[in-house]
Design a protein around this motif. Structure first.
Motif, PDB file in Angstrom:
ATOM      1  N   GLU A 309       0.828  -1.138  -0.038  1.00 56.10           N
ATOM      2  CA  GLU A 309       0.072  -0.093   0.161  1.00 56.10           C
ATOM      3  C   GLU A 309       0.772   1.360   0.047  1.00 56.10           C
ATOM      4  OE1 GLU A 309      -3.766  -1.899   2.324  1.00 56.10           O
ATOM      5  OE2 GLU A 309      -2.226  -0.949   3.487  1.00 56.10           O
ATOM      6  N   LEU A 310       2.290   1.025   0.244  1.00 52.65           N
ATOM      7  CA  LEU A 310       3.013   2.432   0.190  1.00 52.65           C
ATOM      8  C   LEU A 310       2.882   3.462  -1.042  1.00 52.65           C
ATOM      9  CD1 LEU A 310       6.523   0.761   1.476  1.00 52.65           C
ATOM     10  CD2 LEU A 310       4.832   2.160   2.888  1.00 52.65           C
ATOM     11  N   PRO A 311       2.859   2.937  -2.022  1.00 52.15           N
ATOM     12  CA  PRO A 311       2.359   3.911  -3.304  1.00 52.15           C
ATOM     13  C   PRO A 311       1.380   4.754  -2.928  1.00 52.15           C
ATOM     14  CG  PRO A 311       3.084   1.856  -4.006  1.00 52.15           C
ATOM     15  CD  PRO A 311       2.956   1.597  -2.709  1.00 52.15           C
ATOM     16  N   GLN A 312       0.424   4.323  -2.482  1.00 56.19           N
ATOM     17  CA  GLN A 312      -0.778   5.139  -2.166  1.00 56.19           C
ATOM     18  C   GLN A 312      -0.710   6.069  -1.126  1.00 56.19           C
ATOM     19  OE1 GLN A 312      -2.115   1.605  -2.339  1.00 56.19           O
ATOM     20  NE2 GLN A 312      -1.397   1.937  -4.348  1.00 56.19           N
ATOM     21  N   VAL A 313       0.218   5.575  -0.067  1.00 55.76           N
ATOM     22  CA  VAL A 313       0.276   6.496   1.337  1.00 55.76           C
ATOM     23  C   VAL A 313       1.184   7.701   0.950  1.00 55.76           C
ATOM     24  CG1 VAL A 313       1.306   6.347   3.681  1.00 55.76           C
ATOM     25  CG2 VAL A 313       0.230   4.327   2.598  1.00 55.76           C
ATOM     26  N   PHE A 314       2.215   7.496   0.029  1.00 55.83           N
ATOM     27  CA  PHE A 314       3.155   8.684  -0.084  1.00 55.83           C
ATOM     28  C   PHE A 314       2.832   9.933  -0.574  1.00 55.83           C
ATOM     29  CE2 PHE A 314       6.547   5.102  -1.050  1.00 55.83           C
ATOM     30  CZ  PHE A 314       6.861   4.911   0.436  1.00 55.83           C
ATOM     31  N   PRO A 315       1.802  10.018  -1.654  1.00 62.59           N
ATOM     32  CA  PRO A 315       1.272  11.258  -2.190  1.00 62.59           C
ATOM     33  C   PRO A 315       0.615  12.257  -1.295  1.00 62.59           C
ATOM     34  CG  PRO A 315       0.930   9.383  -3.897  1.00 62.59           C
ATOM     35  CD  PRO A 315       1.399   8.634  -2.489  1.00 62.59           C
ATOM     36  N   THR A 316      -0.191  11.670  -0.429  1.00 66.10           N
ATOM     37  CA  THR A 316      -1.202  12.161   0.552  1.00 66.10           C
ATOM     38  C   THR A 316      -0.124  12.780   1.536  1.00 66.10           C
ATOM     39  OG1 THR A 316      -2.525  10.258   0.541  1.00 66.10           O
ATOM     40  CG2 THR A 316      -3.101  11.876   2.155  1.00 66.10           C
ATOM     41  N   MET A 317       0.832  12.312   1.859  1.00 68.98           N
ATOM     42  CA  MET A 317       1.515  13.033   2.827  1.00 68.98           C
ATOM     43  C   MET A 317       2.602  13.964   2.294  1.00 68.98           C
ATOM     44  SD  MET A 317       4.425  11.025   4.988  1.00 68.98           S
ATOM     45  CE  MET A 317       4.410  11.388   6.786  1.00 68.98           C
ATOM     46  N   LEU A 318       2.834  13.909   0.913  1.00 76.03           N
ATOM     47  CA  LEU A 318       3.724  15.073   0.461  1.00 76.03           C
ATOM     48  C   LEU A 318       2.606  16.222   0.045  1.00 76.03           C
ATOM     49  CD1 LEU A 318       5.925  13.333  -2.348  1.00 76.03           C
ATOM     50  CD2 LEU A 318       6.395  14.111   0.116  1.00 76.03           C
ATOM     51  N   ALA A 319       1.248  15.967  -0.117  1.00 77.72           N
ATOM     52  CA  ALA A 319       0.289  16.817  -0.411  1.00 77.72           C
ATOM     53  C   ALA A 319       0.255  17.728   1.049  1.00 77.72           C
ATOM     54  CB  ALA A 319      -0.910  16.285  -0.940  1.00 77.72           C
ATOM     55  N   GLY A 320       0.657  17.370   1.973  1.00 79.03           N
ATOM     56  CA  GLY A 320       0.228  17.932   3.374  1.00 79.03           C
ATOM     57  C   GLY A 320      -1.044  17.572   4.207  1.00 79.03           C
ATOM     58  N   GLY A 321      -1.399  16.406   3.490  1.00 82.81           N
ATOM     59  CA  GLY A 321      -2.572  15.650   4.086  1.00 82.81           C
ATOM     60  C   GLY A 321      -2.499  14.681   5.169  1.00 82.81           C
ATOM     61  N   SER A 322      -1.255  14.582   5.485  1.00 89.03           N
ATOM     62  CA  SER A 322      -0.967  13.549   6.833  1.00 89.03           C
ATOM     63  C   SER A 322      -1.759  13.904   7.866  1.00 89.03           C
ATOM     64  CB  SER A 322       0.707  13.575   6.899  1.00 89.03           C
ATOM     65  OG  SER A 322       1.093  13.458   5.866  1.00 89.03           O
ATOM     66  N   PHE A 323      -1.875  12.732   8.723  1.00 83.58           N
ATOM     67  CA  PHE A 323      -2.585  13.326  10.189  1.00 83.58           C
ATOM     68  C   PHE A 323      -2.097  12.119  10.899  1.00 83.58           C
ATOM     69  CE2 PHE A 323      -5.920  12.831  13.145  1.00 83.58           C
ATOM     70  CZ  PHE A 323      -6.016  13.841  13.945  1.00 83.58           C
ATOM     71  N   GLY A 324      -1.072  12.304  11.609  1.00 84.01           N
ATOM     72  CA  GLY A 324      -0.363  11.472  12.647  1.00 84.01           C
ATOM     73  C   GLY A 324       0.510  10.431  11.891  1.00 84.01           C
TER      74      GLY A 324
END
Ligand SMILES: NC(=O)c1ccc[n+]([C@@H]2O[C@H](COP(=O)([O-])OP(=O)(O)OC[C@H]3O[C@@H](n4cnc5c(N)ncnc54)[C@H](OP(=O)(O)O)[C@@H]3O)[C@@H](O)[C@H]2O)c1
Length: 330
Positions: A309-324
């Motif tokens: 699932e990593l390829p789906q997780v990375f872009p959200t993080m780079l877009a500032g959409g991370s939470f925790g």
């Protein structure tokens, strides 16, 4: 314990452009090291997202297995400090930069950079902390080494809903500080309050003021945002307060003046977690497993993912959409 001939790893290439994904690799494919570990948990950090998507120049050679963090049990060691079955962790230390990293079912680590799991921490907890928690802990350690104490007043944490910052808020509270938070996701006010933030400020309402020295607001800061936020912080920190500069989620430039340094004695402390010397590394992990152990690790870990699932997780993080924090089950 026998090691399979091949196992799964998330590997990053850079020939004819960026390419990354799951591959079958063998132990001999991995960077050399004295300690072979059956990896059980890893985590996702901003740097992993940069490396995994090719958006940032993190890897200094190719191909490499990604993942800057890992925790698991030793399966073989040629170094007498480690024995089969020992629980260990490694963060930074060249993983996914100059050496194969933690996104792999087995990893080979250098003994000098391998940390025995401190009493008081589980393997999964160690990876909820990971580089993010280590960076937050190192920030506070360096601030205290430079004179920061709770009696000086509140310490503000920027980029508050990010992994480093959530852990920083919890760690500061555990260490007896009054933590304040600045966030772009004000809808998480209640959550940040639960972690220990005594004041939560909406990033949109934060006006730093243009003067080289503005009214002092905080005794110190842990800043994972950089750019204008870090510049603003230099203008509003009390005399002899410390700013731990640990990130650049909002930009890498720093436009400020020397006035905060020569008039207020403010210090900006550089936090470089990846290459921290072993003695300091051990001090941070001892505190993280003991007096500074965050009280809300379960809540801070907002996602458990797999290598696939990593390829789906990375872009959200780079877009500032991370939470925790996101941990990776290997
Ligand atoms: N120095 C080191 O050794 C070290 C180690 C680990 C991480 N880091 C750095 O620390 C930073 C945070 O890492 P992380 O793993 O915690 O990442 P993260 O989970 O993605 O957190 C970053 C947070 O920064 C805030 N943010 C994002 N874009 C922003 C923008 N344009 N302007 C202002 N704030 C913004 C957001 O929080 P809000 O929405 O709540 O404001 C976001 O949740 C990264 O720059 C990373 O490279 C450095």
């Amino acid at each position: 314990m026998s090691i399979p001939a091949t196992f799964r790893a998330f590997r990053i290439h850079h020939s004819d452009g960026h390419r990354a994904g799951i591959e079958a690799v063998s132990l001999d494919d991995l960077s050399p090291g004295e300690v072979v570990v059956r990896a059980e948990w890893s985590s996702v950090n901003y740097k992993d997202a940069l490396a995994g998507t090719g958006e940032g120049k993190i890897l200094r050679r190719f191909p490499l297995v990604g993942g800057i963090d890992v925790a698991g049990h030793v399966v073989a060691s040629t170094d007498p400090r480690f024995r089969e079955g020992d629980p260990v962790l490694c963060t930074g230390s060249g993983l996914s930069e100059t050496r194969d990293g933690g996104y792999s079912e087995y990893v080979r680590l250098q003994a000098d950079w391998t940390i025995p799991l401190p009493a008081g921490l589980g393997l999964r907890e160690a990876m909820v902390l990971g580089t993010a928690g280590f960076t937050a802990g190192l920030s506070l350690l360096r601030m205290e080494q430079n004179g920061q104490v709770p009696a000086m007043g509140p310490v503000v944490v920027t980029g508050a809903t990010g992994g480093v910052s959530m852990l920083a808020i919890d760690i500061l509270s555990r260490a007896g500080y009054e933590a304040h938070a600045i966030t772009g996701k004000f809808e998480h006010l209640d959550f940040l309050t639960r972690l220990g933030a005594r004041q939560v400020i909406n990033r949109k309402d934060m006006h730093w003021g243009p003067r080289p020295l503005e009214t002092a607001l905080w005794a110190g800061a842990i800043d994972s945002v950089g750019g204008d936020t870090l510049a603003g912080l230099t203008r509003v920190i009390h005399p002899y307060g410390n700013i731990a500069s640990c990130g650049l989620a909002g930009g890498h430039a720093l436009n400020t003046t020397v006035m905060p340094f020569i008039i207020r004695g403010v210090s900006v402390l550089g936090i470089a977690s990846a290459g921290t010397a072993r003695a300091q590394r051990e001090q941070v992990w001892e505190r993280l497993a003991g007096p500074w152990k965050p009280a809300h690790l379960d809540a801070i870990c907002t996602r458990e993912t797999t290598l696939d699932e990593l390829p789906q997780v990375f872009p959200t993080m780079l877009a500032g959409g991370s939470f925790g924090r996101t941990v990776v089950r290997l």
